[in-house]
Design an enzyme around this catalytic site. Structure first.
Site, PDB file in Angstrom:
ATOM      1  CB  CYS A   4      47.273  32.792  41.536  1.00 45.46           C
ATOM      2  SG  CYS A   4      48.564  34.029  41.320  1.00 45.46           S
ATOM      3  CB  CYS A   7      50.163  30.458  40.587  1.00 45.73           C
ATOM      4  SG  CYS A   7      50.594  31.039  42.243  1.00 45.73           S
ATOM      5  CG  ASP A  30      52.798  44.650  32.516  1.00 46.58           C
ATOM      6  OD1 ASP A  30      52.803  44.692  33.765  1.00 46.58           O
ATOM      7  OD2 ASP A  30      51.776  44.822  31.832  1.00 46.58           O
ATOM      8  CG  HIS A  46      50.177  32.791  45.841  1.00 42.65           C
ATOM      9  ND1 HIS A  46      49.716  33.317  44.652  1.00 42.65           N
ATOM     10  CD2 HIS A  46      49.408  33.345  46.804  1.00 42.65           C
ATOM     11  CE1 HIS A  46      48.714  34.137  44.891  1.00 42.65           C
ATOM     12  NE2 HIS A  46      48.503  34.172  46.197  1.00 42.65           N
ATOM     13  CG  ASN A  85      51.207  49.195  41.960  1.00 37.60           C
ATOM     14  OD1 ASN A  85      51.770  50.234  42.312  1.00 37.60           O
ATOM     15  ND2 ASN A  85      50.981  48.898  40.696  1.00 37.60           N
ATOM     16  CG  HIS A  96      51.810  35.761  42.651  1.00 40.73           C
ATOM     17  ND1 HIS A  96      51.685  34.380  42.523  1.00 40.73           N
ATOM     18  CD2 HIS A  96      53.138  36.001  42.771  1.00 40.73           C
ATOM     19  CE1 HIS A  96      52.879  33.826  42.557  1.00 40.73           C
ATOM     20  NE2 HIS A  96      53.783  34.799  42.702  1.00 40.73           N
ATOM     21  CG  HIS A  98      53.297  41.919  40.442  1.00 36.77           C
ATOM     22  ND1 HIS A  98      52.169  41.562  41.153  1.00 36.77           N
ATOM     23  CD2 HIS A  98      52.986  43.086  39.812  1.00 36.77           C
ATOM     24  CE1 HIS A  98      51.216  42.449  40.938  1.00 36.77           C
ATOM     25  NE2 HIS A  98      51.685  43.392  40.140  1.00 36.77           N
ATOM     26  CG  HIS A 100      55.017  47.042  37.869  1.00 39.96           C
ATOM     27  ND1 HIS A 100      54.168  46.816  36.815  1.00 39.96           N
ATOM     28  CD2 HIS A 100      54.291  46.808  38.994  1.00 39.96           C
ATOM     29  CE1 HIS A 100      52.972  46.469  37.273  1.00 39.96           C
ATOM     30  NE2 HIS A 100      53.013  46.455  38.597  1.00 39.96           N
TER      31      HIS A 100
HETATM   32  P1  DGP Z   1      49.499  45.536  39.356  1.00 39.91           P
HETATM   33  O1  DGP Z   1      48.435  46.492  38.888  1.00 39.91           O
HETATM   34  O2  DGP Z   1      50.633  46.235  40.073  1.00 39.91           O
HETATM   35  O3  DGP Z   1      48.918  44.386  40.137  1.00 39.91           O
HETATM   36  O4  DGP Z   1      50.156  44.943  38.027  1.00 39.91           O
HETATM   37  C1  DGP Z   1      49.712  43.792  37.393  1.00 39.91           C
HETATM   38  C2  DGP Z   1      50.343  43.787  36.040  1.00 39.91           C
HETATM   39  O5  DGP Z   1      50.222  42.471  35.506  1.00 39.91           O
HETATM   40  C3  DGP Z   1      49.700  44.727  35.014  1.00 39.91           C
HETATM   41  O6  DGP Z   1      50.661  45.705  34.614  1.00 39.91           O
HETATM   42  C4  DGP Z   1      49.308  43.833  33.846  1.00 39.91           C
HETATM   43  C5  DGP Z   1      50.063  42.562  34.116  1.00 39.91           C
HETATM   44  N1  DGP Z   1      49.391  41.354  33.706  1.00 39.91           N
HETATM   45  C6  DGP Z   1      48.149  40.945  34.092  1.00 39.91           C
HETATM   46  N2  DGP Z   1      47.854  39.757  33.525  1.00 39.91           N
HETATM   47  C7  DGP Z   1      48.950  39.407  32.785  1.00 39.91           C
HETATM   48  C8  DGP Z   1      49.246  38.284  31.967  1.00 39.91           C
HETATM   49  O7  DGP Z   1      48.468  37.333  31.801  1.00 39.91           O
HETATM   50  N3  DGP Z   1      50.467  38.272  31.353  1.00 39.91           N
HETATM   51  C9  DGP Z   1      51.351  39.304  31.517  1.00 39.91           C
HETATM   52  N4  DGP Z   1      52.522  39.204  30.855  1.00 39.91           N
HETATM   53  N5  DGP Z   1      51.107  40.366  32.288  1.00 39.91           N
HETATM   54  C10 DGP Z   1      49.913  40.412  32.906  1.00 39.91           C
END
Ligand code: DGP
Length: 111
Positions: A4, A7, A30, A46, A85, A96, A98, A100
């Site tokens: 993950c 994680c 992000d 997780h 989402n 995992h 989260h 926004h």
């Molecule tokens: P969602 O589509 O709601 O699952 O959002 C996942 C978000 O995670 C997306 O906006 C991009 C972000 N993201 C994915 N990988 C990484 C990463 O390695 N580092 C950071 N900072 N954000 C990430």
């Protein structure tokens, strides 16, 4: 979970630009921001998605305490949006839980 990405960020195995952390969660910028402020608030445990939050007021409470803390610290007095989402139709790309936190401009009327 071993594979993950969030994680791994929580364990410090992948770098992130951290803006806040406490015993229950971490918040970092992000990688692909959709607004001038785009922070991900991520529980350390997780949990796959918000579909698994029933009875976990400890997590939902900690998340919205962090939202209030960040809104104050980052002077988001003009407002902000909090989005989580869930699943395929919700276009969740990282399984995992989260949240926004989006701010810094007038956001689209579209959710
Ligand atoms: P969602 O589509 O709601 O699952 O959002 C996942 C978000 O995670 C997306 O906006 C991009 C972000 N993201 C994915 N990988 C990484 C990463 O390695 N580092 C950071 N900072 N954000 C990430």
């Amino acid at each position: 979970m071993n594979d993950c990405i969030f994680c791994k960020i929580i364990k410090g195995e992948i770098p992130s630009s951290k803006v806040y952390e406490n015993e229950k969660l971490i918040a970092f910028n992000d990688i692909s921001p959709k607004a001038p402020t785009h922070i991900l608030i991520v529980p350390k445990e997780h949990i796959e998605s918000s579909a698994c939050l029933s009875g976990r007021e400890d997590i939902s409470g900690a998340v919205f305490n962090a939202v209030a803390h960040l809104a104050k610290e980052l002077n988001l007095e003009n407002g902000f949006r909090v989005v989580t989402n869930c699943g395929r139709d919700g276009r969740q790309s990282v399984p995992h839980l989260h949240f926004h936190l989006l701010a810094g401009k007038e956001l689209s009327e579209d959710m």
